[in-house]
Design an enzyme around this catalytic site. Structure first.
Site, PDB file in Angstrom:
ATOM      1  CE1 TYR B 177       1.011  -0.299   4.462  1.00  0.00           C
ATOM      2  CE2 TYR B 177       0.433   2.013   4.151  1.00  0.00           C
ATOM      3  CZ  TYR B 177       1.042   1.012   4.901  1.00  0.00           C
ATOM      4  OH  TYR B 177       1.681   1.332   6.064  1.00  0.00           O
ATOM      5  CB  CYS B 178       1.795   3.990  -1.497  1.00  0.00           C
ATOM      6  SG  CYS B 178       0.850   4.003  -3.007  1.00  0.00           S
ATOM      7  NE  ARG B 179       3.203   9.762  -0.744  1.00  0.00           N
ATOM      8  CZ  ARG B 179       4.186  10.030  -1.585  1.00  0.00           C
ATOM      9  NH1 ARG B 179       3.928  10.104  -2.864  1.00  0.00           N
ATOM     10  NH2 ARG B 179       5.418  10.202  -1.167  1.00  0.00           N
ATOM     11  CB  CYS B 183      -0.353   6.488  -4.083  1.00  0.00           C
ATOM     12  SG  CYS B 183       1.394   6.443  -3.746  1.00  0.00           S
ATOM     13  CB  ALA B 186       0.633   0.400  -3.857  1.00  0.00           C
TER      14      ALA B 186
END
Lengths: 222, 222
Positions: B177-179, B183, B186
DNA sequence: CAATTATTCAAGAGATCTATTGAATTAATG
DNA sequence: CATTAATTCAATAGATCTCTTGAATAATTG
């Protein structure tokens, strides 16, 4: 490959939508459109703008995809392009109410009785209607009623409420609604009915909210 | 007594909030703030704006109540004023995606693999973490990771992923996952891992969405 | 087909928004 | 206490937004 101008371009697009919402009149137009389809001059009348000005605002809304229109005769009817637009407006309202002191003050000043008139949730109203326990009262103008209303609702605009009091079954509780959470018509109606000794409550939200929860809407053919 | 200027005043207030959202850079700042608290110059760096300019944008956001700030040392840290702001941003994004053709095109161009990388819902991830079935991978920069991350997540920024491949248990599925939904980190991470034969999926949404659903967030003390 | 009605287009004045620049605060450091 | 670092303030030019006005378009009516 990852994040060139992509992010910025994307946010600029999101900003276009926000910009369309960044004017009080346009929000007002959208709220009216949340009730159902309207012609340009109906919107002009209700917003107090000139027709030309209204048309221009509507076109801004159209360019960002918030509304769509349809030609019929020599009228043009506009409507929201989807439920998600109603949801966005609700979200905007919620944030403004929670974080802007000015909104609190305004709402307190004008709707001070709000808390004393506990609203009934939509789902609960539906049950009671099915059980025949309540009279649903639409206090909006007849045109808006015709364009769409709660199933079984009777229409008595606020101004006529006193004259038509006998249209209501005094043994039944009345649930009044109008355009939405900030529409004062329903508040006034409930206050008036209570003065007359009629049991009355307000629906939590108005027609757009009702529709958004997926409940059925009736409309009269003109 | 009913609707003098009330309605219009109210809508003008709502419009103030929308106006604050009507600039791409401000939206970008808000998205970064959705990850957690940030100082002005961290925000300036990440957005590419000058510090003075960033400060002015932040103050516009503050005046509409969307963010709040706190002084520590001679830095000033900003953060979103509430979850409802995240929800509003989500709503805005949703409408823009659904109704603006331009957004579709952008997203298609850059995230074309989106559908092939089925995301895993937050609730489901939580279960699997509890059962010890997955490795949670945070691909954001270390500062962002430190500010807050999913419980038990390990942090490998995208650039280092290849070097640190052995930090991952090859028998376990990896969830990156990221933001947030847009984003790209990921996406790229999952693509890279799959190339290497590691079972990998993407979390549906990023940290803000996770937080908004009420799931726990860990943070490292610096 | 001329007149009418509903809406849109086009152009311009005045207000507001944005980015830039350089100076002013405020807190920490030596 | 002078210096440095982080942020904010203030002023400005150029762009964009809003409203007004009057004309243009398109569908309807007599």
């Amino acid at each position: 490959m990852s994040t060139g101008h992509f992010k910025h371009d994307l946010f600029s697009q999101f900003a276009r939508v926000a910009k369309a919402l960044s004017n009080g009149y346009r929000l007002e137009l959208l709220e009216f459109l949340a009730q159902g389809e309207r012609s340009v001059d109906a919107l002009a009348q209700v917003s107090g703008l000139t027709v030309a000005n209204t048309s221009q605002h509507l076109q801004q809304l159209r360019q960002t995809g918030l509304v769509i229109n349809r030609k019929a005769g020599h009228k043009v009817y506009y409507r929201l392009s989807g439920m998600d637009v109603s949801a966005l407006l609700g979200s905007l309202r919620e944030v403004a109410e929670r974080h802007l002191a000015d909104v609190d003050r305004l709402v307190d000043d004008y709707l001070k009785v709000k808390d004393s008139l506990e609203p009934i949730p939509a789902a609960q109203l539906l049950e009671r209607v099915r059980d025949g326990l309540v009279t649903v009262l639409d206090v909006r103008p007849p045109e808006e009623y015709a364009a769409g209303h709660l199933p079984g609702a009777i229409n008595i605009p606020l101004a006529e409420l006193e004259k038509q009091l006998d249209a209501l079954d005094p043994s039944q509780e009345v649930v009044a609604y109008c355009r939405g959470p900030h529409c004062v018509l329903a508040f006034d109606a409930v206050a008036k009915l209570r003065e007359r000794g009629v049991k009355a409550r307000r629906l939590d939200g108005g027609l757009p909210e009702w529709r958004m929860e997926g409940f059925p809407v009736e409309s009269s053919s003109t």
